[in-house]
Design a protein around this motif. Structure first.
Motif: not given
Length: 221
Positions: A2-5, A9-12
């Motif tokens: 889950n993430a706040v839209m 961002v791109d993450v490792p």
């Protein structure tokens, strides 16, 4: 996950690899097969091509024109309109230094003003290649680097100057398809239209994709 839209961002991220096999080794690229454990506990097999990474240069003159090459690309059977570009295959060479070298080799130009235009992965579903596209301005003629020899496709590669607006139209018409050229053209046109050119990242700005690749390479060495 889950993430706040608004925060996406791109993450490792790295899923566990239970097997790694180099199926074929080429002059520049390797063909790899890995078995990977997913977050559900299942195992998937992924085949992908290793790549050293690359840089491209949008060389913009004071008339709003871009230096482009017209290069034969054998795998797709076409001659493509492209910016000067090259792979990061020289040990110890920084990305911006590779870009400066490629601009001299392919266009016989140097630039006093460099900035990062856009970073991208060219085909992340199956290719490791990360690409940084630079904006180069304040151009001047320059000799090819000592020891550089024109060979292979480059012996039949022309150099031309095209207005940025023309490149934009040809991208949308499907007449210009090289990913470095498409990304660089549209990113530069938007940067100019939105007044972002003077706020672009400096030429030595962090490049997370390269940092991650170098760490993975060291781990696998």
């Amino acid at each position: 996950m889950n993430a706040v839209m608004d925060d996406l961002v791109d993450v490792p991220e790295s899923w566990p690899v239970v097997s790694h096999e180099v199926k074929a080794t080429g002059r520049v690229q390797n063909f790899v097969e890995e078995r990977v454990v997913t977050p559900t506990g299942d195992t998937m097999v992924r085949q992908w091509v290793g790549h050293p990474g690359a840089v491209g240069i949008m060389a913009l003159d004071d008339q709003g024109r871009i230096a482009v090459v017209h290069q034969y690309r054998h795998p797709v059977g076409m001659r493509l309109v492209e910016p000067p570009a090259g792979i990061l295959d020289m040990d110890g060479e920084r990305a911006v230094e590779a870009a400066q070298r490629e601009l001299a080799e392919e266009a016989q130009l140097a630039a006093s003003d460099w900035s990062v235009l856009v970073d991208l992965f060219t085909s992340p579903g199956g290719l490791e290649e990360s690409l940084r596209v630079y904006l180069a301005r304040d151009l001047r003629p320059a000799p090819r680097p000592d020891g550089f020899v024109v060979a292979d496709e480059e012996t039949d590669m022309g150099l031309a100057w095209l207005p940025l607006d023309t490149l934009v139209e040809r991208v949308y018409a499907g007449q210009v398809q090289n990913p470095t050229m498409v990304a660089g053209t549209l990113a530069l046109a938007l940067a100019i239209a939105t007044g972002r050119v003077e706020r672009l990242r400096p030429p030595t700005a962090p490049w997370p994709a390269r940092t991650l690749k170098e760490a993975r390479d060291r781990k696998g060495a």
